[in-house]
Design a protein around this motif. Structure first.
Motif, PDB file in Angstrom:
ATOM      1  N   LEU A   3      71.938 -25.762  74.177  1.00 47.48           N
ATOM      2  CA  LEU A   3      72.391 -25.812  73.753  1.00 47.48           C
ATOM      3  C   LEU A   3      72.594 -26.704  72.288  1.00 47.48           C
ATOM      4  CD1 LEU A   3      76.088 -23.975  74.034  1.00 47.48           C
ATOM      5  CD2 LEU A   3      73.825 -23.352  73.870  1.00 47.48           C
ATOM      6  N   CYS A   4      72.855 -26.734  70.678  1.00 45.36           N
ATOM      7  CA  CYS A   4      72.115 -27.115  69.937  1.00 45.36           C
ATOM      8  C   CYS A   4      74.464 -27.224  69.337  1.00 45.36           C
ATOM      9  CB  CYS A   4      71.421 -27.006  68.548  1.00 45.36           C
ATOM     10  SG  CYS A   4      71.621 -28.192  67.033  1.00 45.36           S
ATOM     11  N   ASN A   5      74.745 -28.650  69.483  1.00 46.39           N
ATOM     12  CA  ASN A   5      76.196 -28.461  69.434  1.00 46.39           C
ATOM     13  C   ASN A   5      76.030 -29.527  68.340  1.00 46.39           C
ATOM     14  OD1 ASN A   5      77.304 -28.048  72.160  1.00 46.39           O
ATOM     15  ND2 ASN A   5      76.916 -30.019  73.058  1.00 46.39           N
ATOM     16  N   SER A   6      75.084 -29.921  67.388  1.00 44.32           N
ATOM     17  CA  SER A   6      75.182 -30.709  65.871  1.00 44.32           C
ATOM     18  C   SER A   6      74.593 -29.530  65.058  1.00 44.32           C
ATOM     19  CB  SER A   6      74.156 -31.797  66.092  1.00 44.32           C
ATOM     20  OG  SER A   6      73.227 -31.217  66.423  1.00 44.32           O
ATOM     21  N   THR A   7      74.246 -28.201  65.573  1.00 46.77           N
ATOM     22  CA  THR A   7      73.820 -26.906  64.701  1.00 46.77           C
ATOM     23  C   THR A   7      74.553 -26.862  63.035  1.00 46.77           C
ATOM     24  OG1 THR A   7      73.225 -26.088  66.639  1.00 46.77           O
ATOM     25  CG2 THR A   7      73.616 -25.048  64.057  1.00 46.77           C
ATOM     26  N   LEU A   8      76.189 -27.636  63.268  1.00 48.75           N
ATOM     27  CA  LEU A   8      76.721 -27.757  61.786  1.00 48.75           C
ATOM     28  C   LEU A   8      76.492 -28.777  60.645  1.00 48.75           C
ATOM     29  CD1 LEU A   8      80.016 -27.183  63.113  1.00 48.75           C
ATOM     30  CD2 LEU A   8      78.748 -25.210  61.219  1.00 48.75           C
ATOM     31  N   GLU A   9      75.740 -29.969  61.684  1.00 47.37           N
ATOM     32  CA  GLU A   9      75.238 -31.191  60.607  1.00 47.37           C
ATOM     33  C   GLU A   9      73.697 -31.013  60.916  1.00 47.37           C
ATOM     34  OE1 GLU A   9      77.085 -31.367  64.467  1.00 47.37           O
ATOM     35  OE2 GLU A   9      78.853 -31.620  63.188  1.00 47.37           O
ATOM     36  N   SER A  10      73.636 -30.790  61.456  1.00 43.77           N
ATOM     37  CA  SER A  10      71.444 -30.436  61.546  1.00 43.77           C
ATOM     38  C   SER A  10      71.397 -29.189  60.694  1.00 43.77           C
ATOM     39  CB  SER A  10      70.445 -30.810  61.902  1.00 43.77           C
ATOM     40  OG  SER A  10      72.074 -30.449  63.587  1.00 43.77           O
ATOM     41  N   GLY A  11      71.915 -28.021  60.529  1.00 41.90           N
ATOM     42  CA  GLY A  11      71.608 -27.179  60.381  1.00 41.90           C
ATOM     43  C   GLY A  11      69.925 -26.271  61.002  1.00 41.90           C
ATOM     44  N   PHE A  12      69.045 -26.001  60.386  1.00 42.63           N
ATOM     45  CA  PHE A  12      67.744 -25.195  60.356  1.00 42.63           C
ATOM     46  C   PHE A  12      66.584 -25.915  59.340  1.00 42.63           C
ATOM     47  CE2 PHE A  12      71.395 -22.303  61.416  1.00 42.63           C
ATOM     48  CZ  PHE A  12      71.578 -22.217  62.312  1.00 42.63           C
ATOM     49  N   LYS A  80      64.587 -22.065  45.777  1.00 44.05           N
ATOM     50  CA  LYS A  80      65.495 -22.709  47.070  1.00 44.05           C
ATOM     51  C   LYS A  80      63.831 -23.100  47.973  1.00 44.05           C
ATOM     52  CE  LYS A  80      66.553 -23.919  51.178  1.00 44.05           C
ATOM     53  NZ  LYS A  80      66.771 -25.586  51.342  1.00 44.05           N
ATOM     54  N   THR A  81      62.418 -22.099  47.685  1.00 43.48           N
ATOM     55  CA  THR A  81      61.418 -22.036  48.088  1.00 43.48           C
ATOM     56  C   THR A  81      60.572 -22.714  48.245  1.00 43.48           C
ATOM     57  OG1 THR A  81      62.094 -19.336  49.200  1.00 43.48           O
ATOM     58  CG2 THR A  81      59.438 -20.448  49.788  1.00 43.48           C
ATOM     59  N   LEU A  82      60.163 -22.494  46.517  1.00 45.77           N
ATOM     60  CA  LEU A  82      59.259 -23.353  46.073  1.00 45.77           C
ATOM     61  C   LEU A  82      59.526 -24.897  45.297  1.00 45.77           C
ATOM     62  CD1 LEU A  82      59.852 -21.041  42.833  1.00 45.77           C
ATOM     63  CD2 LEU A  82      57.564 -21.003  44.289  1.00 45.77           C
ATOM     64  N   VAL A  83      60.893 -25.511  45.339  1.00 43.73           N
ATOM     65  CA  VAL A  83      61.560 -26.891  45.431  1.00 43.73           C
ATOM     66  C   VAL A  83      61.323 -27.456  46.815  1.00 43.73           C
ATOM     67  CG1 VAL A  83      63.145 -28.730  45.770  1.00 43.73           C
ATOM     68  CG2 VAL A  83      63.208 -26.844  43.601  1.00 43.73           C
ATOM     69  N   ASP A  84      61.429 -26.338  47.751  1.00 44.57           N
ATOM     70  CA  ASP A  84      60.641 -27.024  49.270  1.00 44.57           C
ATOM     71  C   ASP A  84      59.417 -27.467  49.661  1.00 44.57           C
ATOM     72  OD1 ASP A  84      63.771 -27.715  49.913  1.00 44.57           O
ATOM     73  OD2 ASP A  84      64.035 -25.189  51.198  1.00 44.57           O
ATOM     74  N   TYR A  85      58.767 -27.032  48.803  1.00 43.34           N
ATOM     75  CA  TYR A  85      57.065 -26.758  49.423  1.00 43.34           C
ATOM     76  C   TYR A  85      56.941 -27.789  48.660  1.00 43.34           C
ATOM     77  CZ  TYR A  85      51.608 -26.010  48.698  1.00 43.34           C
ATOM     78  OH  TYR A  85      51.568 -25.622  48.728  1.00 43.34           O
ATOM     79  N   LEU A  86      57.080 -28.165  47.587  1.00 42.37           N
ATOM     80  CA  LEU A  86      57.280 -29.112  46.363  1.00 42.37           C
ATOM     81  C   LEU A  86      57.293 -30.809  47.356  1.00 42.37           C
ATOM     82  CD1 LEU A  86      57.571 -28.210  42.763  1.00 42.37           C
ATOM     83  CD2 LEU A  86      55.407 -28.265  44.256  1.00 42.37           C
ATOM     84  N   ARG A  87      58.496 -30.912  47.901  1.00 44.10           N
ATOM     85  CA  ARG A  87      59.153 -31.938  48.427  1.00 44.10           C
ATOM     86  C   ARG A  87      58.911 -32.212  49.832  1.00 44.10           C
ATOM     87  NH1 ARG A  87      65.648 -30.967  48.039  1.00 44.10           N
ATOM     88  NH2 ARG A  87      65.155 -33.261  49.062  1.00 44.10           N
ATOM     89  N   GLY A  88      58.119 -31.434  50.095  1.00 46.53           N
ATOM     90  CA  GLY A  88      57.879 -31.122  51.740  1.00 46.53           C
ATOM     91  C   GLY A  88      58.717 -30.714  53.088  1.00 46.53           C
ATOM     92  N   GLU A  89      59.973 -30.269  52.465  1.00 40.66           N
ATOM     93  CA  GLU A  89      60.958 -30.281  53.640  1.00 40.66           C
ATOM     94  C   GLU A  89      61.682 -28.705  53.019  1.00 40.66           C
ATOM     95  OE1 GLU A  89      63.940 -32.899  51.941  1.00 40.66           O
ATOM     96  OE2 GLU A  89      62.753 -34.423  52.171  1.00 40.66           O
ATOM     97  N   ASN A  90      61.682 -28.118  54.258  1.00 41.67           N
ATOM     98  CA  ASN A  90      61.955 -26.907  54.711  1.00 41.67           C
ATOM     99  C   ASN A  90      63.413 -26.990  55.384  1.00 41.67           C
ATOM    100  OD1 ASN A  90      59.674 -25.513  53.765  1.00 41.67           O
ATOM    101  ND2 ASN A  90      58.767 -26.484  55.724  1.00 41.67           N
ATOM    102  N   ALA A  91      64.639 -28.038  55.340  1.00 40.19           N
ATOM    103  CA  ALA A  91      65.284 -27.782  55.786  1.00 40.19           C
ATOM    104  C   ALA A  91      66.609 -27.029  55.055  1.00 40.19           C
ATOM    105  CB  ALA A  91      66.430 -29.394  55.681  1.00 40.19           C
ATOM    106  N   ILE A  92      67.496 -26.541  55.634  1.00 41.90           N
ATOM    107  CA  ILE A  92      69.139 -26.274  55.566  1.00 41.90           C
ATOM    108  C   ILE A  92      69.804 -25.976  56.024  1.00 41.90           C
ATOM    109  CG2 ILE A  92      67.940 -23.595  56.058  1.00 41.90           C
ATOM    110  CD1 ILE A  92      69.857 -22.100  53.616  1.00 41.90           C
ATOM    111  N   SER A  93      70.855 -26.533  55.569  1.00 42.10           N
ATOM    112  CA  SER A  93      71.840 -26.805  55.897  1.00 42.10           C
ATOM    113  C   SER A  93      72.756 -25.115  56.748  1.00 42.10           C
ATOM    114  CB  SER A  93      73.279 -27.097  55.489  1.00 42.10           C
ATOM    115  OG  SER A  93      73.529 -26.304  54.557  1.00 42.10           O
ATOM    116  N   PHE A  94      73.617 -25.476  58.322  1.00 38.30           N
ATOM    117  CA  PHE A  94      74.443 -25.069  58.099  1.00 38.30           C
ATOM    118  C   PHE A  94      74.910 -23.429  57.558  1.00 38.30           C
ATOM    119  CE2 PHE A  94      77.883 -22.854  60.579  1.00 38.30           C
ATOM    120  CZ  PHE A  94      77.325 -21.717  61.481  1.00 38.30           C
TER     121      PHE A  94
END
Length: 321
Positions: A3-12, A80-94
């Motif tokens: 299990l991912c106990n740190s999901t709240l911190e790391s997100g998806f 968010k989708t467009l900004v994430d693509y430009l930044r090269g990041e796709n993270a989203i918090s829990f």
């Protein structure tokens, strides 16, 4: 499974259509253009309906709510989708994921109910024109809009809370454009079969009665239109109703594939295409479908432009003096 106990911190991690596309640059440009079109067209339609007093009637008040919902829905996901693509990041918090699920469910559900009320409005206007001012008086119109928001809000609170209570696995990649229930449940480390069935049942209960009401309303409208003696009135009614049915087909088609179709038939590619369809394509097309074929809306748009031009010219004239 761990299990991912740190999901709240790391997100998806959202692995959406831009990441999986063979031509991400072209797709990025296309989505950007459609998002700009959705913002502009819905914003202008909402402005015209708000400013022009001639459009302060139930049909256009409901249409204004549809534009507001589309404007908010596309803005929840696409920036968010467009900004994430430009930044090269796709993270989203829990918390961000939970908020996205909540907003998309609320706005999407409210739009489905609103389309049913818009169909009823056309049914009353065409089949019972003498009683229209009574059956669609302002109080009832505002009650319809409030009902759409409240029922969708309650449905969204229940599903968001229940979905996010599951423990999620170490693999945090959501193969989807946004946080939604079907792809998120695939990451759960618990048995979600019963809840998936609940999503299927509740989706059917939420969508099917509204769709049945829409189809019944337009069936009566079609019968009434075919018996009209005036060719001009028949044409106007058919144009209005065909616009509504086009929007209904786009919305309910995507919603049923996403929430009524069994989970075993879902695939990341199909879900991503559907998500682009109802988060940016439909919001971009809805105001064009309604306004370009509607003489009253186009007339109001010209009046509003003329009013702003007059104010601007008057200001310039005063400065010159």
């Amino acid at each position: 499974m761990e299990l991912c106990n740190s999901t709240l911190e790391s997100g998806f991690i959202l692995v959406g259509i831009l990441t999986d596309s063979g031509s991400p640059g072209l797709l990025y440009t296309t989505i950007s253009v459609l998002y700009t079109l959705a913002l502009t067209s819905n914003g202008l339609l909402l402005l015209v309906i708000t400013v022009d007093a001639r459009l302060h009637v139930p049909m256009y008040l409901l249409l204004g709510q549809l534009s507001l919902m589309d404007l908010m829905l596309t803005s929840v996901v696409i920036p968010k989708t467009l900004v994430d693509y430009l930044r090269g990041e796709n993270a989203i918090s829990f918390e961000g994921c939970a908020l996205q699920i909540f907003l998309v469910l609320t706005l999407g559900g409210a739009e489905g109910l609103l389309l049913a009320f818009m169909a009823y409005d056309r049914y009353v206007a065409i089949c019972h024109p003498l009683n229209y001012t009574v059956l669609m008086r302002p109080r009832i119109c505002w009650l319809m809009m409030a009902t759409s928001w409240i029922l969708a809000f309650l449905n969204s609170v229940i599903h968001t809370s229940y979905t996010m209570h599951f423990p999620f696995c170490m693999t945090r990649e959501i193969r989807h454009l946004l946080c939604e229930i079907p792809p998120l449940l695939k990451l759960a480390c618990a048995d979600t079969s019963r809840y998936e069935f609940m999503v299927y049942v509740s989706g059917s209960i939420f969508l099917m009665p509204s769709l049945a009401a829409i189809l019944a309303s337009y069936m009566f409208v079609l019968v009434a239109v075919l018996h009209m003696s005036s060719g001009e009135g028949r044409q106007k009614a058919l144009l209005t109703c065909s616009s509504h049915l086009t929007v209904v087909g786009m919305y309910y088609g995507a919603a049923m594939f996403m929430y009524v179709q069994p989970s075993s038939y879902h695939s990341p590619r199909q879900d991503n295409i559907l998500s682009v369809f109802y988060t940016v394509i439909t919001p971009a097309l809805n105001p064009l479908i309604y306004s370009l074929r509607n003489k009253e809306v186009m007339g109001a748009f010209r009046r509003v432009l003329g009013r702003f031009s007059f104010i601007q010219d008057g200001g310039c004239h005063i400065e010159a003096l």
